[in-house]
Design a protein around this motif. Structure first.
Motif, PDB file in Angstrom:
ATOM      1  N   TYR A  96      26.521  30.973 -26.187  1.00 43.42           N
ATOM      2  CA  TYR A  96      27.736  30.346 -26.730  1.00 43.42           C
ATOM      3  C   TYR A  96      27.715  30.576 -28.242  1.00 43.42           C
ATOM      4  O   TYR A  96      26.650  30.487 -28.857  1.00 43.42           O
ATOM      5  N   PRO A  97      28.799  30.897 -28.944  1.00 44.75           N
ATOM      6  CA  PRO A  97      30.190  30.937 -28.457  1.00 44.75           C
ATOM      7  C   PRO A  97      30.657  32.318 -27.978  1.00 44.75           C
ATOM      8  O   PRO A  97      31.813  32.467 -27.628  1.00 44.75           O
ATOM      9  N   GLU A  98      29.768  33.335 -27.999  1.00 43.83           N
ATOM     10  CA  GLU A  98      30.183  34.662 -27.514  1.00 43.83           C
ATOM     11  C   GLU A  98      30.719  34.557 -26.084  1.00 43.83           C
ATOM     12  O   GLU A  98      31.708  35.208 -25.725  1.00 43.83           O
ATOM     13  N   ILE A  99      30.039  33.776 -25.266  1.00 51.16           N
ATOM     14  CA  ILE A  99      30.525  33.456 -23.924  1.00 51.16           C
ATOM     15  C   ILE A  99      31.031  32.030 -23.967  1.00 51.16           C
ATOM     16  O   ILE A  99      30.252  31.085 -24.178  1.00 51.16           O
ATOM     17  N   SER A 100      32.330  31.857 -23.813  1.00 52.04           N
ATOM     18  CA  SER A 100      32.935  30.527 -23.907  1.00 52.04           C
ATOM     19  C   SER A 100      32.575  29.679 -22.693  1.00 52.04           C
ATOM     20  O   SER A 100      32.043  30.176 -21.687  1.00 52.04           O
ATOM     21  N   LEU A 101      32.895  28.402 -22.775  1.00 50.15           N
ATOM     22  CA  LEU A 101      32.667  27.482 -21.654  1.00 50.15           C
ATOM     23  C   LEU A 101      33.434  27.952 -20.423  1.00 50.15           C
ATOM     24  O   LEU A 101      32.906  27.963 -19.306  1.00 50.15           O
ATOM     25  N   LEU A 102      34.681  28.378 -20.617  1.00 49.95           N
ATOM     26  CA  LEU A 102      35.503  28.843 -19.501  1.00 49.95           C
ATOM     27  C   LEU A 102      34.893  30.089 -18.862  1.00 49.95           C
ATOM     28  O   LEU A 102      34.807  30.194 -17.628  1.00 49.95           O
ATOM     29  N   GLU A 103      34.438  31.034 -19.691  1.00 53.88           N
ATOM     30  CA  GLU A 103      33.845  32.268 -19.162  1.00 53.88           C
ATOM     31  C   GLU A 103      32.540  31.992 -18.428  1.00 53.88           C
ATOM     32  O   GLU A 103      32.246  32.601 -17.388  1.00 53.88           O
TER      33      GLU A 103
END
Length: 285
Positions: free
Chosen positions: A56-63
């Motif tokens: 995170y944040p490169e990979i968001s919570l949604l992703e």
């Protein structure tokens, strides 16, 4: 309690790594260095395993949740998402190395056998100069007809219409060869056959060269003699008029090709796009 973006942003590092759970086995691992890493805990055949989804944040919570849901579907049918990811990565690496240039090289090695050295070298030069810079690094099983159109247009836009047409033909031959070796190349279709050069290249208006009537020939020969060209040029033009060979054959002529006893000029097959020598009768002049 499920995570939120606000809750993730305010998480602070501690002296030891700690976890903050979301749902469905997904959690965030917070490292002492301040890293926030997405992990998912799951079980396969009774063995507990962990899958990584990035930071995170490169990979968001949604992703991260989307990747979790995808992994859970894989687990539901009895497969290990970690092993599946390894296989996908291996396939991507294999595709990356499975380039058009690789298969064009293999095609050329087989195709050029029996061709004249000059013609084979020309085709290889055209691949190196015109095709590889545009398509060479692309996986051959991923190239689309649109990419071939762009490549042909790029060549044609510099005025090399004939080269563009030949490049299209060569590209099609490479794809046909790759399909014949489909187990290795993974190529299943030839996008080059989906288009024709005439669909994308302007047709050059044919212009007939001026012809010389037989009655005008003496004047032409006298004009050559009286021209201000160098002696070599004057002799070359005369020689061409007496032999009707192409300019390239004339320039490449060698004394050992001339058979004076039989009044013949024997051009070797390797200098011609032929499998046998080209014999030119020589007049007394």
């Amino acid at each position: 309690m499920a995570l939120t973006d606000l809750a993730i942003k305010v998480l602070k590092p501690e002296s030891k790594p700690y976890k903050k759970g979301d749902a469905g086995g997904l959690y965030l691992l917070v490292t002492p260095a301040g890293g926030k890493l997405w992990r998912m805990k799951y079980r396969i055949d009774g063995t507990e395993k962990v899958s990584s989804f990035g930071a995170y944040p490169e990979i968001s919570l949604l992703e991260a949740r989307e990747q979790r849901d995808k992994a859970r579907k894989v687990i539901a049918i009895g497969l290990d998402p970690n092993e599946l990811n390894k296989a996908e990565k291996a396939e991507k690496l294999a595709n990356k190395a499975n380039t058009f240039e690789l298969w064009a090289g293999k095609w050329w090695q087989k195709w050029h056998v029996g061709k004249s050295e000059r013609h084979a070298a020309y085709v290889k030069r055209r691949l190196d100069t015109d095709v590889y810079p545009l398509l060479g690094s692309r996986p051959i099983n991923e190239i689309t007809a649109y990419e071939i159109v762009d490549a042909i247009k790029s060549i044609a836009e510099r005025g090399a219409l004939d080269i563009a047409k030949r490049a299209h033909q060569t590209i099609g031959q490479v794809f046909r060869f790759a399909i014949a070796h489909g187990k290795e190349s993974k190529a299943t279709r030839n996008p080059a056959i989906e288009i024709r050069p005439s669909d994308i290249i302007e047709t050059r208006k044919k212009v007939n060269y001026a012809r010389v009537d037989i009655a005008e020939l003496p004047n032409l020969l006298r004009a050559i003699d009286n021209s201000k060209s160098t002696p070599v040029t004057r002799l070359a033009v005369k020689f061409m008029a007496l032999t009707f060979v192409r300019t390239t054959e004339l320039i490449g002529a060698r004394w050992n090709e001339i058979d004076f006893d039989n009044a013949q000029w024997r051009l070797p097959a390797e200098r011609m796009k032929m499998k046998t020598p080209h014999i030119v009768p020589l007049s007394s002049q």
